[in-house]
Design a protein around this motif. Structure first.
Motif, PDB file in Angstrom:
ATOM      1  N   ALA A  31     -74.508  24.256 -82.226  1.00  0.00           N
ATOM      2  CA  ALA A  31     -75.217  23.044 -81.802  1.00  0.00           C
ATOM      3  C   ALA A  31     -75.111  21.953 -82.864  1.00  0.00           C
ATOM      4  O   ALA A  31     -74.904  20.773 -82.542  1.00  0.00           O
ATOM      5  CB  ALA A  31     -76.680  23.375 -81.524  1.00  0.00           C
ATOM      6  N   THR A  46     -73.209  18.363 -82.346  1.00  0.00           N
ATOM      7  CA  THR A  46     -73.960  17.120 -82.521  1.00  0.00           C
ATOM      8  C   THR A  46     -73.230  16.172 -83.460  1.00  0.00           C
ATOM      9  O   THR A  46     -73.179  14.951 -83.223  1.00  0.00           O
ATOM     10  CB  THR A  46     -75.371  17.429 -83.043  1.00  0.00           C
ATOM     11  OG1 THR A  46     -76.026  18.316 -82.134  1.00  0.00           O
ATOM     12  CG2 THR A  46     -76.203  16.158 -83.174  1.00  0.00           C
ATOM     13  N   PHE A  52     -81.038  20.418 -75.303  1.00  0.00           N
ATOM     14  CA  PHE A  52     -79.700  20.197 -75.854  1.00  0.00           C
ATOM     15  C   PHE A  52     -78.636  20.878 -75.009  1.00  0.00           C
ATOM     16  O   PHE A  52     -77.648  20.240 -74.615  1.00  0.00           O
ATOM     17  CB  PHE A  52     -79.627  20.689 -77.297  1.00  0.00           C
ATOM     18  CG  PHE A  52     -78.267  20.509 -77.909  1.00  0.00           C
ATOM     19  CD1 PHE A  52     -77.786  19.237 -78.178  1.00  0.00           C
ATOM     20  CD2 PHE A  52     -77.451  21.593 -78.189  1.00  0.00           C
ATOM     21  CE1 PHE A  52     -76.509  19.051 -78.724  1.00  0.00           C
ATOM     22  CE2 PHE A  52     -76.192  21.422 -78.730  1.00  0.00           C
ATOM     23  CZ  PHE A  52     -75.723  20.145 -79.002  1.00  0.00           C
ATOM     24  N   MET A  69     -81.674  24.408 -80.577  1.00  0.00           N
ATOM     25  CA  MET A  69     -82.486  23.266 -80.983  1.00  0.00           C
ATOM     26  C   MET A  69     -82.663  23.160 -82.496  1.00  0.00           C
ATOM     27  O   MET A  69     -82.834  22.052 -83.028  1.00  0.00           O
ATOM     28  CB  MET A  69     -83.835  23.320 -80.283  1.00  0.00           C
ATOM     29  CG  MET A  69     -83.763  23.190 -78.772  1.00  0.00           C
ATOM     30  SD  MET A  69     -83.009  21.632 -78.215  1.00  0.00           S
ATOM     31  CE  MET A  69     -84.265  20.453 -78.686  1.00  0.00           C
ATOM     32  N   TYR A 121     -79.543  21.395 -83.610  1.00  0.00           N
ATOM     33  CA  TYR A 121     -79.563  20.009 -83.130  1.00  0.00           C
ATOM     34  C   TYR A 121     -80.454  19.141 -84.005  1.00  0.00           C
ATOM     35  O   TYR A 121     -80.054  18.050 -84.444  1.00  0.00           O
ATOM     36  CB  TYR A 121     -80.027  19.994 -81.678  1.00  0.00           C
ATOM     37  CG  TYR A 121     -80.350  18.623 -81.137  1.00  0.00           C
ATOM     38  CD1 TYR A 121     -79.333  17.698 -80.889  1.00  0.00           C
ATOM     39  CD2 TYR A 121     -81.660  18.254 -80.860  1.00  0.00           C
ATOM     40  CE1 TYR A 121     -79.623  16.432 -80.385  1.00  0.00           C
ATOM     41  CE2 TYR A 121     -81.965  16.997 -80.353  1.00  0.00           C
ATOM     42  CZ  TYR A 121     -80.949  16.091 -80.126  1.00  0.00           C
ATOM     43  OH  TYR A 121     -81.244  14.848 -79.625  1.00  0.00           O
TER      44      TYR A 121
END
Length: 475
Positions: free
Chosen positions: A17, A21, A69, A457, A460
């Motif tokens: 993640a 990002t 996400f 998360m 993220y």
């Protein structure tokens, strides 16, 4: 050697993640994985007999479906698909009606009979307002974007599950609630254990507890495929012991635990920050068993064959005592067992006519006790004849899990206990827990908010912090 804007250590859901990002902003990233395959807790392997595909750690993914996400990514275009079993979860009892978490609030309320309205009052507001609440629940402590909704959730969520269970009158409803709360891997009289039960139940009613076709590895593969489509680079088979061995980079994000960060060479953590990390507490470990089976598990209540997860622990009192004793470091003869049979919904997991079984229980951190018989006895208790269907088995003790994945210290799959003192203040109490004492190094693992689970998360939020502080980007 190339210079990267960001290097990410670890290819679990949070490492992936974080890498995505960064790459979405057009920056250059390198994702590094120590093992030969990516995925962290999202791996699928033939652990028993060729042709039987077992999820090594995570198997059922309610939080993957609920993650803001993950839901923002085009993962279907990269081969990811899910199957939704008839029921999210089933909780059979020695005596009485099986508790069922349906894939709808209305059905669950109806199934709980006299306790339906009590369940509705606990869960409905989260089902209804999840899109707004998710940003506040699945992130670091901050001023909430939806303060009224969060306050309403918090009044119930802060309470121990032992308190909210008293709102139910039937053994069935209390047991189902215990099974939900026990996913928190801590005693049920701990503060905030109701939050875990509420969120898992609500997410089940809203999105379902779903199973990825082909195994948990399919989630990792889809995330990697999307990351590489954005131009991201990856290197596997490289265990980072000294950050001075890495290519040149502006920021480093680490999908690792505090203990592993302390062991990294060449980063120069401040002594005060090191002491605070050393105080981080691990949670209980898990003991896991995978089976190759000749047929579906013969549950007395056949609805259990149609549930994504089956909770095996009987009554609330029995589950609460099992979790309490394990937390205290004591061996339990009748542990709370989480069982899944993915092959019942995804035929690709086993040869035709055969099945896989997946289960684990909570044990003292680092326990050396073999819980295989205890787990199989609990399954046999609610599915007489189960042992006769076993063709082969594979076990993971807590320390074997840690050897397989160093993030699972002592078998702790949550990256540290998620009790009230470490739910959001993980790994330390700080306004931004992703920062370390080195301004170019960040933690992005489940040892940061919102903690364990396949949702991405943590990665993220850590990436957002680094993007703001070093690249002037506000997401």
């Amino acid at each position: 050697m190339r210079k990267f804007d960001a290097i990410i250590i670890g290819s679990g859901p949070n490492g992936l993640a974080a890498a995505i990002t960064f790459q979405q902003q057009g920056l250059s990233t390198l994702l590094i994985e120590g093992a030969d395959t990516i995925g962290g807790g999202m791996r699928t392997k033939e652990l028993t007999i060729p042709g039987f595909k077992h999820d090594v750690c995570s198997a059922i993914h309610p939080m993957a479906m609920a993650s803001p996400f993950f839901r923002s990514l085009p993962l279907e275009a990269f081969g990811l698909s899910f199957v939704k079993p008839e029921y999210a979860a089933a909780h059979p009892l020695d005596e009485g009606e099986t508790g069922i978490l349906y894939h709808s609030l209305a059905e669950t309320v109806e199934g709980l009979g006299v306790d339906g309205e009590s369940y509705r009052k606990l869960v409905e507001k989260v089902v209804t307002h999840w899109e707004g609440l998710a940003a506040d629940i699945m992130g670091p402590l901050s001023f909430p974007k939806h303060p009224l909704s969060l306050a309403s959730f918090g009044l119930d969520a802060l309470q121990p599950a032992s308190w909210t269970a008293k709102r139910f009158t039937s053994v069935q409803a209390q047991a189902l609630w215990a099974g939900m709360a026990a996913h928190g891997i801590q005693p049920l009289n701990n503060w905030t254990t109701s939050a875990i039960a509420i969120v898992l139940a609500a997410v089940g009613n809203k999105y379902g507890w779903q199973i990825p076709i082909g195994g948990s590895q399919s989630i990792a593969n889809a995330l990697l495929g999307y990351y590489q489509s954005l131009g991201g680079e990856i290197q596997t088979g490289f265990w980072v012991e000294d950050v001075r061995d890495l290519p040149s980079h502006k920021v480093l994000l680490c999908d690792i635990t505090p203990r592993q960060l302390l062991q990294l060479k060449g980063i120069g953590l401040a002594s005060g920050y090191r002491r605070r990390l050393e105080g981080f507490r691990q949670g209980m470990g898990v003991f896991k068993v995978d089976w190759a089976l000749s047929e579906k598990t013969p549950f007395k209540d056949l609805r259990c064959q149609q549930a994504a997860t089956v909770h095996l622990g009987n009554t609330y009192a029995e589950i609460a005592e099992s979790e309490r004793l394990s937390h205290l470091g004591k061996q339990v003869d009748k542990p709370f067992v989480l069982f899944a049979q993915q092959s019942a919904f995804d035929p690709s997991r086993a040869p035709e006519g055969k099945h896989t079984g997946w289960a684990y229980c909570h044990v003292p951190n680092g326990s050396k006790v073999d819980y295989t018989e205890a787990i199989e006895n609990q399954i046999e208790r609610f599915a007489p004849g189960f042992k006769e269907t076993i063709l082969a088995k594979h076990t993971f003790s807590p320390m074997e899990l840690e050897e397989y994945n160093p993030n699972y210290i002592g078998g702790d799959i949550n990256g540290g206990i998620m009790d009230i003192s470490q739910l959001y203040s993980r790994p330390i109490l700080a306004l931004n827990p992703y920062r370390t004492s080195v301004d170019t190094i960040y933690l992005c693992s489940s040892s940061t908010p919102p903690g364990g689970g396949v949702h991405g998360m943590c990665g993220y939020h850590a990436a957002r912090t680094a993007l703001k502080e070093h690249f002037g980007l506000l997401l």
